[in-house]
Design a protein around this motif. Sequence first.
Motif, PDB file in Angstrom:
ATOM      1  N   GLU A  50     -51.887   3.157 -24.341  1.00 44.72           N
ATOM      2  CA  GLU A  50     -51.507   4.489 -23.861  1.00 44.72           C
ATOM      3  C   GLU A  50     -52.008   4.731 -22.447  1.00 44.72           C
ATOM      4  N   SER A  51     -53.228   4.266 -22.170  1.00 46.76           N
ATOM      5  CA  SER A  51     -53.795   4.429 -20.828  1.00 46.76           C
ATOM      6  C   SER A  51     -52.960   3.693 -19.792  1.00 46.76           C
ATOM      7  N   GLN A  77     -43.746  -4.227 -19.643  1.00 46.05           N
ATOM      8  CA  GLN A  77     -44.749  -4.294 -18.581  1.00 46.05           C
ATOM      9  C   GLN A  77     -46.074  -3.699 -19.041  1.00 46.05           C
ATOM     10  N   SER A  78     -46.010  -2.574 -19.743  1.00 47.84           N
ATOM     11  CA  SER A  78     -47.226  -1.942 -20.243  1.00 47.84           C
ATOM     12  C   SER A  78     -47.907  -2.821 -21.288  1.00 47.84           C
ATOM     13  N   ILE A  79     -47.117  -3.446 -22.146  1.00 53.95           N
ATOM     14  CA  ILE A  79     -47.686  -4.291 -23.194  1.00 53.95           C
ATOM     15  C   ILE A  79     -48.389  -5.492 -22.585  1.00 53.95           C
ATOM     16  N   LEU A  80     -47.751  -6.120 -21.598  1.00 57.24           N
ATOM     17  CA  LEU A  80     -48.367  -7.283 -20.945  1.00 57.24           C
ATOM     18  C   LEU A  80     -49.698  -6.896 -20.296  1.00 57.24           C
ATOM     19  N   GLN A  81     -49.690  -5.774 -19.603  1.00 58.41           N
ATOM     20  CA  GLN A  81     -50.915  -5.347 -18.915  1.00 58.41           C
ATOM     21  C   GLN A  81     -51.978  -4.933 -19.921  1.00 58.41           C
ATOM     22  N   ALA A  82     -51.580  -4.287 -21.010  1.00 54.95           N
ATOM     23  CA  ALA A  82     -52.545  -3.875 -22.030  1.00 54.95           C
ATOM     24  C   ALA A  82     -53.188  -5.092 -22.690  1.00 54.95           C
ATOM     25  N   LEU A  83     -52.393  -6.121 -22.977  1.00 57.27           N
ATOM     26  CA  LEU A  83     -52.952  -7.335 -23.577  1.00 57.27           C
ATOM     27  C   LEU A  83     -53.944  -8.018 -22.628  1.00 57.27           C
ATOM     28  N   GLU A  84     -53.640  -7.979 -21.337  1.00 57.04           N
ATOM     29  CA  GLU A  84     -54.573  -8.551 -20.361  1.00 57.04           C
ATOM     30  C   GLU A  84     -55.886  -7.777 -20.340  1.00 57.04           C
ATOM     31  N   GLU A  85     -55.796  -6.440 -20.396  1.00 56.14           N
ATOM     32  CA  GLU A  85     -57.021  -5.627 -20.385  1.00 56.14           C
ATOM     33  C   GLU A  85     -57.817  -5.811 -21.680  1.00 56.14           C
ATOM     34  N   ILE A  86     -57.118  -5.932 -22.800  1.00 56.89           N
ATOM     35  CA  ILE A  86     -57.811  -6.167 -24.066  1.00 56.89           C
ATOM     36  C   ILE A  86     -58.556  -7.493 -24.016  1.00 56.89           C
ATOM     37  N   THR A  87     -57.914  -8.501 -23.444  1.00 52.91           N
ATOM     38  CA  THR A  87     -58.554  -9.817 -23.315  1.00 52.91           C
ATOM     39  C   THR A  87     -59.816  -9.744 -22.469  1.00 52.91           C
ATOM     40  N   GLU A  88     -59.788  -8.942 -21.407  1.00 52.39           N
ATOM     41  CA  GLU A  88     -60.928  -8.846 -20.488  1.00 52.39           C
ATOM     42  C   GLU A  88     -62.036  -7.950 -21.027  1.00 52.39           C
ATOM     43  N   ARG A  89     -61.669  -6.881 -21.759  1.00 52.00           N
ATOM     44  CA  ARG A  89     -62.661  -5.874 -22.134  1.00 52.00           C
ATOM     45  C   ARG A  89     -63.229  -6.061 -23.534  1.00 52.00           C
ATOM     46  N   SER A 142     -52.948  -1.606 -35.192  1.00 49.76           N
ATOM     47  CA  SER A 142     -53.988  -1.751 -36.212  1.00 49.76           C
ATOM     48  C   SER A 142     -55.360  -1.330 -35.711  1.00 49.76           C
ATOM     49  N   SER A 143     -55.444  -0.974 -34.439  1.00 49.21           N
ATOM     50  CA  SER A 143     -56.737  -0.560 -33.870  1.00 49.21           C
ATOM     51  C   SER A 143     -56.546   0.642 -32.954  1.00 49.21           C
ATOM     52  N   PRO A 144     -57.257   1.757 -33.214  1.00 48.46           N
ATOM     53  CA  PRO A 144     -57.166   2.910 -32.314  1.00 48.46           C
ATOM     54  C   PRO A 144     -57.591   2.562 -30.893  1.00 48.46           C
ATOM     55  N   HIS A 145     -58.562   1.663 -30.763  1.00 52.45           N
ATOM     56  CA  HIS A 145     -59.034   1.277 -29.439  1.00 52.45           C
ATOM     57  C   HIS A 145     -57.931   0.559 -28.661  1.00 52.45           C
ATOM     58  N   ARG A 146     -57.252  -0.389 -29.318  1.00 51.64           N
ATOM     59  CA  ARG A 146     -56.179  -1.120 -28.640  1.00 51.64           C
ATOM     60  C   ARG A 146     -55.004  -0.204 -28.339  1.00 51.64           C
ATOM     61  N   HIS A 147     -54.724   0.728 -29.249  1.00 49.03           N
ATOM     62  CA  HIS A 147     -53.659   1.694 -29.005  1.00 49.03           C
ATOM     63  C   HIS A 147     -54.002   2.568 -27.800  1.00 49.03           C
ATOM     64  N   ALA A 148     -55.269   2.968 -27.685  1.00 53.69           N
ATOM     65  CA  ALA A 148     -55.699   3.805 -26.560  1.00 53.69           C
ATOM     66  C   ALA A 148     -55.549   3.060 -25.239  1.00 53.69           C
TER      67      ALA A 148
END
Length: 455
Positions: A140-141, A166-178, A131-137
């Motif tokens: 992907e990163s 693994q990617s989803i877990l790490q992405a959620l952690e980065e979203i939480t921090e950023r 639902s968010s291009p930023h979260r999708h990016a």
Amino acid sequence: MDEATDVTHHEQAAIIVRYADKDMTIQERLIWVTAVENTTAENLLQTLLCALKMVEIDTSKIVSQCYDGAANMSGGISGVQSRLKEIQPRAIYMHCFGHCLNLVIADAMAEVQSTRNFFGSVQSIYNFIESSPHRHAILESVMKRLLTDKWTCRAEAVNSIDENLQSILQALEEITERTTRPRVVAEAQALLKNISTFEFVLHMVALQPMLNKCKIVSNFLQSEDLDLVTALETVASLKENLLQMRSDEEASAIFSRAKTLCDGLCIDADIPRRPRKEEWKVRSYFQVIDKAVADIDRRFNQEATDIIRTCGKILRKEKPSDDEFNKIAAQFDVPPAELKTEFELYATDEGIWQANISLPGLLKHLQISGRDNVYKCLSKVLVGFASMPVTSSSAERAFSKMGIIKSKLRSTMTQTRFISLMLLSVERELVSTMDTDEVLKLFCEKTHRRLDFGF
């Protein structure tokens, strides 16, 4: 027959016929697409009858009809199938095998609350990321750094989660921090908490093989040239496979695989005490399998099941009972005594025994060898049986062309032009065999060429 809504919000009905051609090859052809004012059973029936009359198909030749489970189509009292039976009693109703299996899967997954919660979390992950291009990016990163496959909404839900956990877990952690938006942070933290658990991983490991097997069978059941004997045998094989998965050994193996996966993802694999492990096995894992198996028995025990099994016996040269002979003789309008006599000859015919025992192969062999003139009643039964549809997927595939032909940029085209383009697109194999010079000649002979293209 099936319906779908086009880009202009008009209901379109597609009608497919299944038959054996002169070469004894099973064909499924789109004969008509028409706009319907409403989708009541009576209106759809009249639409169907008009289309059949237009292509000169006698309703007395109909041996079967196939729809999805919509009430206006499949209703036993006032649905299209029951109304058509009033006209042609031998038009036996088939509930699309593909839809039946999809309903089996949906009902089984909804049976247990923990399974419903698992799929709720899977859906929430997808909705949150996409639902968010930023979260999708961000996701992907992370995937590029981890060299994993790209997230795609086309991937099967559980397979996608398994491949990218693994990617989803790490992405959620980065979203939480950023992220600085409190609501987004709260959603990311809640999702991270839900999926960073042994229970989530356990359900993923348990359900993935089950769903993948059902997916393989579901795709197979949508084949155009599939016969009912093979379809029913494949469903029976799936049922047997699910029953084999229902064992203490398989449940223990699932627990071990889930623990190993949690260890690799640094998820706390605090395996529940034995009573809780037994509770999951009995009230979740076994219950889902039991529900799926029971639903397979119920949904695939259709009106035509006895006919399918009897024809399966004929293909295997196993003699049906007198009652079975009488039933298929009545269904395909042949004298039962002659059918029984022909079968006795057929069963000892070594030339047929050496032929391809599949239904399409048997039909071709009977024609090529000239035995269709010897076993006239038997050939009529087999041709009629081969014409019985397994699925309504061909109508759905036809509608996949509708969005291309009648797009937002071409939404004002007339219904006549739309029908012509649909027929040309869906039946492009037939179009490729047409003599273009003859088509041009017919076109030139038309006086109102913009209004009538000769189709």
